[in-house]
Design an enzyme around this catalytic site. Structure first.
Site, PDB file in Angstrom:
ATOM      1  N   ASP A  72       0.837  -1.190   0.000  1.00 50.02           N
ATOM      2  CA  ASP A  72       0.000   0.000   0.000  1.00 50.02           C
ATOM      3  C   ASP A  72       0.877   1.246   0.000  1.00 50.02           C
ATOM      4  O   ASP A  72       1.977   1.231  -0.558  1.00 50.02           O
ATOM      5  CB  ASP A  72      -0.922  -0.053   1.243  1.00 50.02           C
ATOM      6  N   PRO A  80       0.709   3.979  17.725  1.00 48.66           N
ATOM      7  CA  PRO A  80       0.657   3.192  18.968  1.00 48.66           C
ATOM      8  C   PRO A  80      -0.144   1.897  18.859  1.00 48.66           C
ATOM      9  O   PRO A  80       0.077   0.976  19.633  1.00 48.66           O
ATOM     10  CB  PRO A  80       0.013   4.161  19.974  1.00 48.66           C
ATOM     11  N   HIS A  97      -3.556   5.778   3.594  1.00 48.13           N
ATOM     12  CA  HIS A  97      -4.348   4.611   3.212  1.00 48.13           C
ATOM     13  C   HIS A  97      -3.772   3.311   3.782  1.00 48.13           C
ATOM     14  O   HIS A  97      -4.498   2.463   4.317  1.00 48.13           O
ATOM     15  CB  HIS A  97      -4.418   4.547   1.683  1.00 48.13           C
ATOM     16  N   SER A 120     -11.298  -1.538  -0.233  1.00 44.88           N
ATOM     17  CA  SER A 120     -10.000  -1.637   0.441  1.00 44.88           C
ATOM     18  C   SER A 120     -10.195  -2.184   1.844  1.00 44.88           C
ATOM     19  O   SER A 120      -9.486  -3.102   2.287  1.00 44.88           O
ATOM     20  CB  SER A 120      -9.354  -0.256   0.569  1.00 44.88           C
TER      21      SER A 120
END
Lengths: 260, 448
Positions: B183, B191, B217, B378
């Site tokens: 990606d 975190p 993304h 996605s």
């Protein structure tokens, strides 16, 4: 886990020990008092099984029906065989190496039940006899078929179970009661092994898993009684308890015996 | 391929037009830790199978005609002692003495004329619910009909989810199973992700080994597939324990050449990935891209790709039907959004509307939360990648084809009323993690 070949070898050893010359346990002349007994027996089998390297446990419950024959080949030495039908329930056994994991909860599966035994008995006092017993029995389950439900496509399962068991140990008979009633206590080393072969087919997916199982406990303590109703007919009943990790497996058996 | 992501920032809705992979405009909202609520995890021990009850304990209710003053006598006659009396429902909790077995005792008691019923004291298990504060907003994992985001936002339909909580009882995944996220990179210091990364990855855009995300993304996708779960922070990932390998093949605009993507696929296959997530696509077929996908598949890698968000034909690489799972999108009511691409290549569907996940730190400005919502196939593909990783964790011996079929065949055919069976819109249906992972009970054949 003993394979079928191992069972044959063990059975052959058992027969050889009977047929080859041996010293009677208590000095009776050999082979002079041949007697034959036949019987009908039923056993409620209840064992806890462990599998996947003792990671998981489940139950094995069964009902074993058998026709039995026992021949006293020498005084105090007898050999027996039994054959019949058995129901075995491997409820809770999980197959995780199939494409879709499955848990068996389909109840009893019928199958052929075969067994053999060897006994050597000697009197140790007026009121007690000691008997050494060695037995082997096995269940050959017939093939089961089930649908694999709940998926987007149809699936099917086919399975066949098997188990075998050895029982070796002493039996202490008490002869001090009247009315031809003979209670006994026995401690048996009773390892049990088995397997359940399962094949799964879901359209293009197919897999087979042979799950090896073993009895969780290996020793049972039994209390039983033999009642001779007449010279020709006896009834034997027994309850056993097998300690295992986290509990106790309790089973029992009954037998109607005809003497000739 | 310009796409947009809708996100929330500090309570104000910020809609940012971004060039990305397959992300569509979505519901905006800010997750609230108060609304999410801390949920205590509780795991069923792996060794517990079959019926589970308290050893040596039974529950007994006596017939109405049995006088209360005789109850102790009856209990003693069972060789048991009274532990508790549930007076409102007149049921006694008994402890058996002498090692008596529960099942046998219950069977015997149920034959006794003075007993109305006897039963084992069964042990119930809570479903596995992670303590991540935003888990309550992840309807995709567990949909109770809760609001999707801020108060007043749409509520979903109960059970329109992928059954993650039930499946996590069977497995939470293996850290050695790596999901390569091909990606825009991943925020390596996020975190909720930092402890899940197998390495800093590979950047084929800038040709280095720092696959940091300069877009957003990839971080979003990585969080869905395998964010750190049950860590008291942010969201839960589908593949609870599995690892993420960031592979940057899309640039800061969310675009990447086929050659770069092909490089990323083959590199991931050679560097330990068992699952490759491809939340990217384009309309044109390419032999190079196909060969790369086939190469990874032949190496034992499961590939999951978004079908596309243009409401038209399935894009590539999702359309490489033999080697790649093409994933369509569903929403919080188990319906298909019109923008989800369709065609015979669609294998399965997964939630892809109003999906909450991780965003790069500081994406919405200083002090803002590092989480936001987006839509698209996605997101749907990332859910499927997570499931693939859990299957591989539980059954590492399976081939990619087998894993793909397990995912297909375990789907819920949610549009069966209009398109029964596998169809071009949702394939076999919305994925069901429970069916894919939890043992199916073999019952007696009806009538047997």
């Amino acid at each position: 886990m003993p394979k079928t070949g191992s069972i044959v070898v063990l059975a052959a050893g058992l027969m050889a020990s009977i047929l080859l010359p041996t010293s009677p346990l208590y000095g009776q002349p050999a082979g002079v008092d041949l007697s034959v007994k036949a019987g009908v027996g039923i056993e409620y089998l209840n064992r806890t099984l462990s599998w996947d390297e003792n990671t998981f446990t489940s139950g094995l419950k069964g009902l074993l029906f058998a026709l039995q024959a026992e021949v006293e080949v020498r005084k105090g030495l007898s050999v027996g065989i039994q054959a019949g039908y058995a129901l075995s329930d491997f409820g809770g056994l999980i197959f995780r190496e199939l494409p879709f994991s499955v848990e068996y909860q389909a109840g009893n599966m019928g199958g052929l039940y075969l067994g053999g035994s060897f006994k050597a008995r000697a009197s140790i006092s007026e009121t007690f006899d000691i008997e050494l017993t060695a037995a082997l029995d096995a269940y050959f389950g017939s093939r089961g078929e089930w649908d694999l439900e709940g998926l987007a496509v149809e699936g099917a399962l086919e399975g066949r179970p098997f188990w075998t068991r050895i029982a070796v140990g002493p039996v202490l008979w008490y002869k001090g009661l009247s009315y031809y009633v003979y209670p006994y206590v026995q401690v048996l080393y009773t390892p049990l092994w088995g397997s359940f072969r399962m094949t799964e087919t879901v359209e293009a997916l197919e897999g087979t898993e042979k799950k090896a199982v073993a009895g969780s406990g290996r020793v049972t303590i039994s209390l039983g009684v033999l009642s001779e109703i007449s010279d020709a007919i006896g009834i034997r009943a027994e309850v056993y308890a097998g300690p295992r990790k986290g509990g106790l497996d309790i089973g029992g058996s009954g037998r109607l015996i005809f003497s000739f | 391929m310009k796409r947009s992501i809708a996100m929330a920032c500090g309570g104000a809705v910020a809609v940012l037009a971004l060039a990305a992979g397959l992300v569509q405009p979505g519901t905006a909202g800010r997750p609230s830790s108060a609304a999410g609520g801390p949920l205590q995890g509780w795991t069923r021990p792996a060794s517990d199978v079959g019926l589970r009850y308290v050893p040596g304990r039974v529950l007994v209710k006596f017939q109405d005609r049995i006088p209360a003053w005789t109850v102790d006598y009856w209990i003693a006659s069972y060789r048991a002692r009274k532990v508790a009396h549930l007076s409102a429902i007149r049921t006694y909790v008994l402890e058996l003495e002498g090692g008596a077995l529960v099942e046998e005792t219950v069977a015997a008691l149920n034959l006794s004329p003075e007993v109305e019923f006897a039963e084992p004291d069964y042990i119930a298990s809570a479903l596995v619910t992670p303590n991540d504060p935003f888990f309550g907003f992840q309807y995709a994992l567990y949909n109770s009909g809760q609001p999707i985001s801020i108060p007043g936002s749409p509520t979903g339909s109960p059970s329109a989810d992928i059954k993650a909580t039930a499946a996590w009882e069977e497995t939470k995944g293996d850290p050695d199973v790596i999901i390569a996220v091909l990606d825009t990179g991943v925020d390596l210091l996020h975190p909720d992700l930092i402890r899940k990364l197998s390495s800093s990855g590979r950047d084929f855009v800038n040709d280095d080994f720092d696959a940091s995300d300069d877009h957003g993304h990839g971080t979003f996708i990585a969080g869905l597939a395998a964010a750190e779960t049950d860590n008291g922070q942010g969201i839960a990932g589908v593949a609870w324990n599995c690892s993420i390998l960031p592979v940057k093949v899309l640039d800061a605009n969310g675009e990447g050449a086929y050659s770069t993507i092909a490089q990323g696929i083959t590199w991931a296959a050679l560097n330990g990935a068992r699952v490759i997530n491809l939340s990217l696509g384009y309309t044109e077929n390419s032999q190079t891209l196909r060969d790369a996908v086939k190469y990874a598949y032949d190496q034992g890698v499961v590939l999951c790709a978004g079908a596309g968000n243009t409401g038209s034909a399935v894009e590539y690489p999702a359309a490489y039907d033999d080697y790649c799972l093409a994933v369509a999108a569903t929403d919080y009511n188990d319906t298909r959004p019109a923008w989800s691409n369709y065609g015979p290549e669609v294998d399965v569907a997964a939630p892809g509307v109003s999906i909450l996940s991780t965003y790069p730190r500081g994406y919405f400005g200083p002090g803002s939360m590092d989480y936001g919502y987006a839509d698209g196939t996605s997101a749907a593909a990332a859910h499927v990648s997570g499931l693939a990783a859990l299957i591989v964790s539980l059954k590492p011996f399976l081939t990619p084809a087998q894993v793909m079929n397990i995912i297909r065949y375990s789907c819920d055919d949610i549009n069966a009323q209009t398109y029964p069976g596998s169809d071009a819109f949702l394939g076999y249906g919305r994925i069901n993690m429970e069916k894919a992972l939890v043992p199916v009970i073999i019952k007696k054949k009806s009538g047997a």
